[in-house]
Design a protein around this motif. Sequence first.
Motif, mmCIF file in Angstrom:
data_model
loop_
_atom_site.group_PDB
_atom_site.id
_atom_site.type_symbol
_atom_site.label_atom_id
_atom_site.label_comp_id
_atom_site.label_asym_id
_atom_site.label_seq_id
_atom_site.Cartn_x
_atom_site.Cartn_y
_atom_site.Cartn_z
ATOM 1 N N ALA A 92 10.815 14.480 11.251
ATOM 2 C CA ALA A 92 9.720 14.959 12.103
ATOM 3 C C ALA A 92 8.480 15.293 11.279
ATOM 4 C CB ALA A 92 10.173 16.179 12.897
ATOM 5 N N GLU A 93 8.668 15.753 10.040
ATOM 6 C CA GLU A 93 7.530 16.115 9.190
ATOM 7 C C GLU A 93 6.827 14.901 8.602
ATOM 8 O OE1 GLU A 93 8.282 19.135 6.261
ATOM 9 O OE2 GLU A 93 9.485 20.307 7.675
ATOM 10 N N VAL A 94 7.554 13.847 8.263
ATOM 11 C CA VAL A 94 6.920 12.683 7.631
ATOM 12 C C VAL A 94 6.397 11.674 8.649
ATOM 13 C CG1 VAL A 94 8.292 12.912 5.534
ATOM 14 C CG2 VAL A 94 9.046 11.347 7.312
ATOM 15 N N ALA A 95 6.850 11.738 9.884
ATOM 16 C CA ALA A 95 6.438 10.775 10.913
ATOM 17 C C ALA A 95 5.127 11.196 11.565
ATOM 18 C CB ALA A 95 7.528 10.665 11.976
ATOM 19 N N GLU A 96 4.455 10.213 12.125
ATOM 20 C CA GLU A 96 3.253 10.505 12.908
ATOM 21 C C GLU A 96 3.663 11.278 14.164
ATOM 22 O OE1 GLU A 96 1.196 6.863 13.769
ATOM 23 O OE2 GLU A 96 1.406 6.183 11.711
ATOM 24 N N PRO A 97 2.760 12.100 14.702
ATOM 25 C CA PRO A 97 3.110 12.858 15.911
ATOM 26 C C PRO A 97 3.557 11.946 17.055
ATOM 27 C CG PRO A 97 1.026 13.610 14.998
ATOM 28 C CD PRO A 97 1.417 12.394 14.221
ATOM 29 N N ASN A 98 4.608 12.341 17.724
ATOM 30 C CA ASN A 98 5.171 11.632 18.880
ATOM 31 C C ASN A 98 5.670 10.225 18.575
ATOM 32 O OD1 ASN A 98 4.546 13.856 20.574
ATOM 33 N ND2 ASN A 98 2.441 13.123 20.684
ATOM 34 N N SER A 99 6.004 9.928 17.324
ATOM 35 C CA SER A 99 6.491 8.584 16.997
ATOM 36 C C SER A 99 7.985 8.542 16.686
ATOM 37 C CB SER A 99 5.709 8.011 15.811
ATOM 38 O OG SER A 99 5.977 8.755 14.639
ATOM 39 N N VAL A 100 8.649 9.694 16.629
ATOM 40 C CA VAL A 100 10.084 9.721 16.334
ATOM 41 C C VAL A 100 10.855 9.432 17.620
ATOM 42 C CG1 VAL A 100 12.006 11.159 15.559
ATOM 43 C CG2 VAL A 100 9.785 11.342 14.439
ATOM 44 N N ASP A 101 11.759 8.468 17.518
ATOM 45 C CA ASP A 101 12.626 8.126 18.641
ATOM 46 C C ASP A 101 13.972 7.672 18.098
ATOM 47 O OD1 ASP A 101 12.221 5.593 17.682
ATOM 48 O OD2 ASP A 101 11.068 4.881 19.384
ATOM 49 N N ARG A 102 14.776 7.047 18.934
ATOM 50 C CA ARG A 102 16.133 6.683 18.495
ATOM 51 C C ARG A 102 16.153 5.593 17.431
ATOM 52 N NH1 ARG A 102 18.880 2.594 21.497
ATOM 53 N NH2 ARG A 102 17.397 1.355 22.676
ATOM 54 N N HIS A 103 15.054 4.868 17.222
ATOM 55 C CA HIS A 103 14.962 3.842 16.183
ATOM 56 C C HIS A 103 14.530 4.422 14.833
ATOM 57 C CE1 HIS A 103 15.434 0.325 18.829
ATOM 58 N NE2 HIS A 103 14.827 1.073 19.728
ATOM 59 N N GLY A 139 0.836 -1.184 0.000
ATOM 60 C CA GLY A 139 0.000 0.000 0.000
ATOM 61 C C GLY A 139 0.871 1.234 0.000
ATOM 62 N N ASP A 140 0.243 2.388 -0.036
ATOM 63 C CA ASP A 140 1.021 3.624 -0.116
ATOM 64 C C ASP A 140 0.959 4.452 1.155
ATOM 65 O OD1 ASP A 140 -1.583 4.443 -0.332
ATOM 66 O OD2 ASP A 140 -1.283 5.644 -2.139
ATOM 67 N N GLU A 141 0.381 3.932 2.244
ATOM 68 C CA GLU A 141 0.283 4.746 3.450
ATOM 69 C C GLU A 141 1.632 4.951 4.142
ATOM 70 O OE1 GLU A 141 -0.382 0.515 4.754
ATOM 71 O OE2 GLU A 141 -1.422 1.759 3.312
ATOM 72 N N GLY A 142 2.610 4.096 3.894
ATOM 73 C CA GLY A 142 3.918 4.249 4.518
ATOM 74 C C GLY A 142 4.841 5.197 3.783
ATOM 75 N N ILE A 143 4.460 5.576 2.554
ATOM 76 C CA ILE A 143 5.306 6.425 1.723
ATOM 77 C C ILE A 143 4.601 7.758 1.503
ATOM 78 C CG2 ILE A 143 6.425 6.651 -0.518
ATOM 79 C CD1 ILE A 143 6.438 3.639 -0.719
ATOM 80 N N CYS A 144 5.363 8.828 1.541
ATOM 81 C CA CYS A 144 4.800 10.148 1.285
ATOM 82 C C CYS A 144 5.791 10.948 0.443
ATOM 83 C CB CYS A 144 4.503 10.874 2.601
ATOM 84 S SG CYS A 144 5.965 11.202 3.583
ATOM 85 N N LEU A 145 5.377 12.111 0.011
ATOM 86 C CA LEU A 145 6.295 12.991 -0.710
ATOM 87 C C LEU A 145 7.295 13.572 0.278
ATOM 88 C CD1 LEU A 145 3.971 14.899 -3.181
ATOM 89 C CD2 LEU A 145 5.673 13.162 -3.717
ATOM 90 N N SER A 146 8.513 13.680 -0.150
ATOM 91 C CA SER A 146 9.562 14.220 0.704
ATOM 92 C C SER A 146 9.345 15.711 0.946
ATOM 93 C CB SER A 146 10.926 14.006 0.043
ATOM 94 O OG SER A 146 11.941 14.582 0.811
#
Length: 148
Positions: free
Chosen positions: A108-119, A68-75
């Motif tokens: 930070a822009e392409v990730a869901e809110p509060n989902s960015v971490d060291r991984h 599917g395309d939900e994991g990919i977005c425009l840069s």
Amino acid sequence: MALRQLAQATGLLRGSAGLLRPFATAPSVYDKLVQLTIVDGEGRRHVVRGTVGQSVVDVLEGHMDTLGDEGICLSPDGRGAREAHIKLPQELLAAFPPHTGDDARFLAEVAEPNSVDRHSRLGSKVTLSKELDGTVLALGALYPWKSL
């Protein structure tokens, strides 16, 4: 051994510059294949293949029919390129250092809110190598290796 004897008898093998030598050591496409398991946002596992040198985003784009395309977005860089927020397992964190500068902002822009971490990493910045063969990667905020 029988092949070598046949080549010598027919004159195909002439000393160290024989004609059969290159064929015995020629790399194949299989040598460049890298298999990944991608866990999508719903927790489904997809086994996908790419080649050494491709980015994870390239592999994801090539498998949009199943992923599917939900994991990919425009840069966010505005050049029409694709981007993805992926999660790396613990053992790969040292191989792909955290992003700084514009790349950290893009993440930070392409990730869901509060989902960015060291991984978290940008999929376009993770290049396939044979060391990644068999790795489990997650799209978005999942941690599939914690449930194994």
